[in-house]
Design a protein around this motif. Sequence first.
Motif, PDB file in Angstrom:
ATOM      1  N   LYS A   1       0.852  -1.188   0.000  1.00 37.28           N
ATOM      2  CA  LYS A   1       0.000   0.000   0.000  1.00 37.28           C
ATOM      3  C   LYS A   1       0.893   1.247   0.000  1.00 37.28           C
ATOM      4  O   LYS A   1       1.609   1.498   0.967  1.00 37.28           O
ATOM      5  N   GLU A   2       0.830   1.987  -1.118  1.00 34.29           N
ATOM      6  CA  GLU A   2       1.620   3.196  -1.283  1.00 34.29           C
ATOM      7  C   GLU A   2       0.756   4.274  -1.922  1.00 34.29           C
ATOM      8  O   GLU A   2      -0.223   3.973  -2.610  1.00 34.29           O
ATOM      9  N   ARG A   3       1.158   5.525  -1.718  1.00 35.25           N
ATOM     10  CA  ARG A   3       0.478   6.646  -2.364  1.00 35.25           C
ATOM     11  C   ARG A   3       1.552   7.584  -2.904  1.00 35.25           C
ATOM     12  O   ARG A   3       2.498   7.924  -2.197  1.00 35.25           O
ATOM     13  N   TYR A   4       1.399   7.955  -4.163  1.00 39.94           N
ATOM     14  CA  TYR A   4       2.301   8.903  -4.811  1.00 39.94           C
ATOM     15  C   TYR A   4       1.480  10.138  -5.149  1.00 39.94           C
ATOM     16  O   TYR A   4       0.509  10.045  -5.912  1.00 39.94           O
TER      17      TYR A   4
ATOM     18  N   THR B   1       5.561  13.239  -3.761  1.00 40.46           N
ATOM     19  CA  THR B   1       5.590  12.757  -2.391  1.00 40.46           C
ATOM     20  C   THR B   1       5.220  11.284  -2.414  1.00 40.46           C
ATOM     21  O   THR B   1       4.164  10.914  -2.918  1.00 40.46           O
ATOM     22  N   ILE B   2       6.117  10.461  -1.891  1.00 40.56           N
ATOM     23  CA  ILE B   2       5.914   9.016  -1.861  1.00 40.56           C
ATOM     24  C   ILE B   2       5.591   8.637  -0.423  1.00 40.56           C
ATOM     25  O   ILE B   2       6.386   8.909   0.486  1.00 40.56           O
TER      26      ILE B   2
ATOM     27  N   ILE C   1      10.464  14.158  -3.426  1.00 37.88           N
ATOM     28  CA  ILE C   1      11.459  14.319  -4.481  1.00 37.88           C
ATOM     29  C   ILE C   1      11.066  15.528  -5.311  1.00 37.88           C
ATOM     30  O   ILE C   1       9.893  15.691  -5.676  1.00 37.88           O
ATOM     31  N   ASN C   2      12.046  16.367  -5.631  1.00 35.00           N
ATOM     32  CA  ASN C   2      11.801  17.493  -6.514  1.00 35.00           C
ATOM     33  C   ASN C   2      11.618  16.964  -7.932  1.00 35.00           C
ATOM     34  O   ASN C   2      12.450  16.192  -8.418  1.00 35.00           O
TER      35      ASN C   2
ATOM     36  N   LEU D   1      14.050  14.628 -11.208  1.00 38.21           N
ATOM     37  CA  LEU D   1      13.677  13.399 -11.893  1.00 38.21           C
ATOM     38  C   LEU D   1      13.748  13.538 -13.407  1.00 38.21           C
ATOM     39  O   LEU D   1      14.114  12.598 -14.107  1.00 38.21           O
ATOM     40  N   ASN D   2      13.354  14.682 -13.942  1.00 39.54           N
ATOM     41  CA  ASN D   2      13.354  14.963 -15.380  1.00 39.54           C
ATOM     42  C   ASN D   2      12.674  13.839 -16.169  1.00 39.54           C
ATOM     43  O   ASN D   2      13.250  13.265 -17.088  1.00 39.54           O
TER      44      ASN D   2
END
Length: 169
Positions: free
Chosen positions: A72-75, A83-84, A95-96, A100-101
Amino acid sequence: MRQLLFIVLVGFSSAIFSASDLSLQLLNSSLKNNYSFIERSLDPNGLKIEESSGEILFNASGFTVLVATPFKERYEITQDLITIIDLDLNQSQTINLDDLNSIFIKALLSGINDKSPEYSVTNDQPNILALNPADNSSAIQFIFNQDILEAIRYTDNLGVEHSIELTLL
């Protein structure tokens, strides 16, 4: 006779260009819908298929991916941040997005622009619209069944093949 042939050719080429625009317009409107998904990935090194499922929910600030299985994860993705949140372990990480680009995430956030310097858009097959990154990384394929976006396929920078099957919510 030449005028008639010219008119027919202009009409035919206009129909082709408008069909291509329609596909791009259809993709952009499809990228605003909410979906449930099943994502399967194949690592060519281990020849192992992994599967996850959940929902992709779009909103005014971006989109949220809720992963229900196997963990169970939310991005939460906005124009600036990802936000992970690991719901099982009650941990989070931010993470900015610039770090990631990711053309894929930018396309989901802002839609597809056929004049982007970062990628070109092709419609070589009748039911597939592809983003071809300018850096020659793997294409991202958006696969339609009639007017419904049903799948997204791509290979990540580690060589893992991904197929995301979508169902409208």
